[in-house]
Scaffold this active site. Sequence first.
Site, PDB file in Angstrom:
ATOM      1  N   ARG A 239       0.852  -1.187   0.000  1.00 54.10           N
ATOM      2  CA  ARG A 239       0.000   0.000   0.000  1.00 54.10           C
ATOM      3  C   ARG A 239       0.890   1.240   0.000  1.00 54.10           C
ATOM      4  O   ARG A 239       1.912   1.289   0.710  1.00 54.10           O
ATOM      5  CB  ARG A 239      -0.913   0.043   1.229  1.00 54.10           C
ATOM      6  CG  ARG A 239      -2.092  -0.908   1.179  1.00 54.10           C
ATOM      7  CD  ARG A 239      -3.139  -0.507   0.124  1.00 54.10           C
ATOM      8  NE  ARG A 239      -4.270  -1.409   0.107  1.00 54.10           N
ATOM      9  CZ  ARG A 239      -4.383  -2.495  -0.682  1.00 54.10           C
ATOM     10  NH1 ARG A 239      -3.421  -2.794  -1.545  1.00 54.10           N
ATOM     11  NH2 ARG A 239      -5.465  -3.239  -0.629  1.00 54.10           N
ATOM     12  N   GLU A 268      -3.592   7.209  -5.394  1.00 56.64           N
ATOM     13  CA  GLU A 268      -3.508   6.526  -6.685  1.00 56.64           C
ATOM     14  C   GLU A 268      -4.558   7.110  -7.606  1.00 56.64           C
ATOM     15  O   GLU A 268      -5.725   7.134  -7.216  1.00 56.64           O
ATOM     16  CB  GLU A 268      -3.742   5.022  -6.511  1.00 56.64           C
ATOM     17  CG  GLU A 268      -2.593   4.358  -5.794  1.00 56.64           C
ATOM     18  CD  GLU A 268      -2.791   2.859  -5.578  1.00 56.64           C
ATOM     19  OE1 GLU A 268      -3.913   2.360  -5.824  1.00 56.64           O
ATOM     20  OE2 GLU A 268      -1.847   2.198  -5.161  1.00 56.64           O
ATOM     21  N   HIS A 287      -0.746  -0.017  -9.969  1.00 59.27           N
ATOM     22  CA  HIS A 287      -1.347  -0.993  -9.046  1.00 59.27           C
ATOM     23  C   HIS A 287      -1.879  -2.219  -9.813  1.00 59.27           C
ATOM     24  O   HIS A 287      -3.086  -2.509  -9.796  1.00 59.27           O
ATOM     25  CB  HIS A 287      -2.461  -0.343  -8.218  1.00 59.27           C
ATOM     26  CG  HIS A 287      -2.754  -1.077  -6.939  1.00 59.27           C
ATOM     27  ND1 HIS A 287      -3.217  -0.473  -5.805  1.00 59.27           N
ATOM     28  CD2 HIS A 287      -2.651  -2.398  -6.612  1.00 59.27           C
ATOM     29  CE1 HIS A 287      -3.400  -1.362  -4.850  1.00 59.27           C
ATOM     30  NE2 HIS A 287      -3.048  -2.557  -5.321  1.00 59.27           N
TER      31      HIS A 287
HETATM   32  C1  DGY Z   1      -5.274  -6.234  -2.797  1.00 57.97           C
HETATM   33  O1  DGY Z   1      -6.043  -7.161  -3.052  1.00 57.97           O
HETATM   34  O2  DGY Z   1      -5.179  -5.745  -1.671  1.00 57.97           O
HETATM   35  C2  DGY Z   1      -4.413  -5.758  -3.907  1.00 57.97           C
HETATM   36  O3  DGY Z   1      -3.755  -4.600  -3.600  1.00 57.97           O
HETATM   37  C3  DGY Z   1      -5.224  -5.615  -5.188  1.00 57.97           C
HETATM   38  O4  DGY Z   1      -4.320  -5.681  -6.243  1.00 57.97           O
END
Ligand code: DGY
Length: 322
Positions: A239, A268, A287
């Site tokens: 993250r 993002e 992402h």
């Molecule tokens: C999640 O599932 O937390 C991922 O970041 C999605 O790609």
Amino acid sequence: MKKKIFVCRRIPELALKRLAAEVELDVWPDELPPSRSELLKHVKGCDGILSLLSDRMDAEVFEQAGSQLRVVSNYAVGFNNIDVREAHQRGIKVGNTPGVLTEATADIAAGLILATARRFSESLEQVKRLEWKTWDPLGLLGLELRGATLGIVGMGRIGMALAKRMHYGWDMNVIYTARSDKPDAETLLSAKRVNLETLLRRADIVSLHADYNPSTHHLINSTTLGLMKSSAILINTARGGLIDQSALYHALKHGKIWGAGLDVTDPEPLPSDSPLREIARCVILPHIGSATVETRQAMADIAVNNLLAGLHGRPLPHEVRL
Ligand code: DGY
């Protein structure tokens, strides 16, 4: 009467068809997430919500939905967009999609290590812009990866999958942080658990896989970046909020670390004037950790299973518990 569901974005079609057969479905049709006011409008009267990581699920949403709301099923393994404590207090179950995105995300972390160490972004730009003139003995030199020390911050499933790739493929030594020893990592990879400070001082590659919550916000900041080797690279597929981006910008600009590969940022996408965009050795992806056809389908299956279980008062196959 059919239960009412709001799905915050289009997800793979098969999953939507499964839902449509059982419930009254409202699917947000746009490419961009619903605005806050649109979200609040659409959740009204819902028994369940299928949310994405970009949709904040908090007391206001639960209140607006009404007391019949039973389940929030996140189409992600991460659930930092959900106030889980608040949901539980209201008797709302929360689901996520662990396991199925491990390999796809580890592939992207591995790809970012290669792309950052071997300067893919700059190389691609040179070719595209017709700036590449000839084979150059001193041009675009990167870092050798074989035998490097890989530091996994948060040794869970994805960290382990990345460590295996790098240990078996590139002979890397693995060190890691975790709340407890990971016997598999120690036996299979001769990995050693260390504290964060030791990891940052020793690793040639630092890859972040920790949960994002208030205690890990800006885990990587000017102080922790200051512990890293000037030849080290930082990888983040978890993250964006784990990193203080302004501190990262300064560290990269002043050569305090060698490069960074980010699949996630905060926010993002990055704003158009974010100085990080100008840093040649900062590789930024949109992402895409879980973005394979198979993985997104598997995530959809789990999210629908969680949602239907919650609606029928059954235990969720993958329930978030604090
Ligand atoms: C999640 O599932 O937390 C991922 O970041 C999605 O790609």
